[in-house]
Design an enzyme around this catalytic site. Structure first.
Site, PDB file in Angstrom:
ATOM      1  N   ASP A  16      36.193  31.469  45.783  1.00 16.31           N
ATOM      2  CA  ASP A  16      37.011  32.381  45.465  1.00 16.31           C
ATOM      3  C   ASP A  16      36.389  33.825  45.221  1.00 16.31           C
ATOM      4  OD1 ASP A  16      39.248  30.637  44.926  1.00 16.31           O
ATOM      5  OD2 ASP A  16      38.558  30.194  42.882  1.00 16.31           O
ATOM      6  N   ARG A  97      30.373  36.132  29.337  1.00 20.12           N
ATOM      7  CA  ARG A  97      31.214  36.675  30.126  1.00 20.12           C
ATOM      8  C   ARG A  97      31.307  38.460  29.196  1.00 20.12           C
ATOM      9  NH1 ARG A  97      30.755  33.345  32.950  1.00 20.12           N
ATOM     10  NH2 ARG A  97      32.222  31.771  33.924  1.00 20.12           N
ATOM     11  N   ASP A 126      38.319  33.100  31.233  1.00 20.11           N
ATOM     12  CA  ASP A 126      37.168  34.070  31.421  1.00 20.11           C
ATOM     13  C   ASP A 126      37.973  35.283  31.815  1.00 20.11           C
ATOM     14  OD1 ASP A 126      35.207  32.211  30.989  1.00 20.11           O
ATOM     15  OD2 ASP A 126      35.475  31.487  32.849  1.00 20.11           O
ATOM     16  N   SER A 177      35.315  21.757  38.978  1.00 22.64           N
ATOM     17  CA  SER A 177      34.981  23.083  38.814  1.00 22.64           C
ATOM     18  C   SER A 177      33.844  23.406  37.750  1.00 22.64           C
ATOM     19  CB  SER A 177      36.379  23.689  38.165  1.00 22.64           C
ATOM     20  OG  SER A 177      36.022  25.305  37.528  1.00 22.64           O
TER      21      SER A 177
HETATM   22  N1  ARG Z   1      36.653  26.124  28.879  1.00 21.47           N
HETATM   23  C1  ARG Z   1      35.458  26.711  29.145  1.00 21.47           C
HETATM   24  C2  ARG Z   1      35.454  28.099  28.263  1.00 21.47           C
HETATM   25  O1  ARG Z   1      36.585  28.754  28.241  1.00 21.47           O
HETATM   26  C3  ARG Z   1      34.777  26.865  30.198  1.00 21.47           C
HETATM   27  C4  ARG Z   1      35.278  27.879  31.282  1.00 21.47           C
HETATM   28  C5  ARG Z   1      34.435  27.530  32.592  1.00 21.47           C
HETATM   29  N2  ARG Z   1      34.759  28.647  33.421  1.00 21.47           N
HETATM   30  C6  ARG Z   1      34.831  28.601  34.783  1.00 21.47           C
HETATM   31  N3  ARG Z   1      35.072  29.690  35.604  1.00 21.47           N
HETATM   32  N4  ARG Z   1      34.613  27.447  35.421  1.00 21.47           N
HETATM   33  O2  ARG Z   1      34.393  28.915  27.719  1.00 21.47           O
END
Ligand code: ARG
Length: 405
Positions: A16, A97, A126, A177
């Site tokens: 991506d 993040r 994110d 993922s």
């Molecule tokens: N659900 C988790 C969170 O919001 C994990 C997010 C994972 N992010 C990703 N880009 N795969 O913190």
């Protein structure tokens, strides 16, 4: 079309974010894409990732070693705050993040870019964390979010990339993922989307399966100073070392797996698998040393505020007035959080078996004991209870009167 000459793109090396490079140039008319990849201790080789961005058409490819600030300025405050979203998820992804956002903004300033970009989709957390953090740090900086707009399926994204020389993911790509850093891994998608399907063993990398974990239990001692873990088994370690060591110890014994249904900011419930062995172990130990060193009312108020703190961090409000104010409260409480916690690791468990503070323990043996050293004045309890229960007795008698009318 937004007129952007130079953009700084948050880059992971995945399909991506790689496709974002030609896409920004072709569809957004961006002249120059500078990529920024963060080293958060995920264990990836960063040199191939750096090269990959150049091959995909980046004009410059930067890598930033953020492990130390990640642990010191994000993970450690989370330990002091016992940060667990919905009581269970220790925020391993969420904490990274705002730090990445911070560096995107820095790099954008340094290279006089007129925008930053990320490859988050429109249904995750994110994107919220990036956008809100960037907006707080640099209100005038544009944020481009191609993956939120392009509406391409996974296959289409890969095909688009191939047109620009971005190789399709090698043969047997992970069906999941995954996001990872030194604090842990989050795993979603594939067969995990059925909430009733148990996670297969190939989901996990940092933690042993229970039947593979050692048969012998292991006892460890974690020491805290001002709320920060500073040593394991008497060996002083810096923050990055302590997380790594805690990961190894807890992971070996199969502690730190989480399987939950989680409430995302965008209103979706999602099934999440995490393994965050070290962070969970350190939070558990930290909670324990607090029970010994903080007064009951501070402890109770803090636990209430902790859930709010975790919610703010999860929801992308790291840089927010309430989060800062809560940190202020937590910082004061942590002055007193000094001591050691003894834990037995065994077959997926981290069992607390002891705690001690030579300087700040509020546990007073002469008050607690049932032996002959007892100094508690038992008869005084009667007057205390008379007054303590007074409001309840008055209320109950009024209720009885109402019912008898
Ligand atoms: N659900 C988790 C969170 O919001 C994990 C997010 C994972 N992010 C990703 N880009 N795969 O913190």
């Amino acid at each position: 079309m937004v007129q952007v000459k130079r953009v700084v793109l948050a880059y992971s090396g995945g399909v991506d974010t790689s496709v974002c490079i030609p896409y920004l140039k072709k569809e957004y008319g961006v002249e120059e894409v500078i990529t920024f990849a963060a080293d958060l201790g995920q264990g990836d080789e960063l040199e191939p990732i750096r090269k990959k961005a150049l091959e995909a058409g980046a004009s410059q490819s930067l890598v930033g070693d953020l492990i130390k600030p990640f642990i010191e300025d994000f993970a450690f405050p989370a330990i002091r705050a016992n940060g667990l979203y919905e009581g269970r998820y220790p925020l391993s992804t969420a904490l990274a993040r705002p730090l990445i956002a911070n560096h995107l903004v820095r790099v954008a300033k340094e290279f006089s870019a007129d925008a930053v970009a990320h490859g988050c989709t429109g249904k995750g957390n994110d994107q919220v964390r990036f956008d809100v953090a960037i907006g707080s740090l640099a209100p005038d900086l544009k944020v481009l979010t191609p993956a939120r707009q392009w509406g391409m399926s996974r296959e289409e994204t890969i095909a688009y990339g191939e047109r620009f020389g971005i190789p399709a993911p090698v043969s047997k790509e992970s069906p999941y993922s995954i996001d990872l850093n030194l604090l842990g891994r989050s795993v979603e998608a594939g067969l995990l989307e059925n909430p009733m399907t148990p996670p297969p063993e190939d989901v996990f990398e940092m933690t042993s399966a229970i039947d593979q974990a050692p048969n012998e239990p292991e006892e460890i001692l974690i020491s805290f100073r001002a709320g920060n873990p500073i040593a394991i088994d008497g060996e002083k370690l810096d923050p990055v070392q302590i997380i790594s060591k805690a990961n190894n110890l807890a992971g070996k014994h199969g502690f730190g797996r989480i399987d939950i249904i989680e409430n995302r900011v965008v209103g979706i419930k999602s099934r999440e698998i995490y393994e965050t062995p070290g962070l969970l172990l350190l939070i558990k130990a930290h909670q324990e040393i607090e029970t010994l060193t903080l007064s009951a009312d501070v402890l109770h108020m803090k636990s209430y505020l902790e859930s709010k703190w975790a919610e703010l961090v999860y929801q992308g409000l790291w840089y927010s007035p309430l989060k800062e104010a809560l940190d202020g409260f937590f910082d004061r409480t942590q002055i007193d959080v000094n001591g050691d916690v003894k834990i037995r690791l065994h077959k997926g468990n981290a069992i607390i078996i002891g705690r001690n503070s030579s300087t700040n323990s509020l546990y007073m043996p002469s008050m607690a004991t049932y032996g002959k050293e007892d100094e508690f004045q038992h008869p005084l309890a009667e007057g205390f209870i008379y007054i303590w229960g007074l409001p309840s007795r008055i209320w109950a008698s009024v209720q009885r009167t109402i019912q008898n009318q």
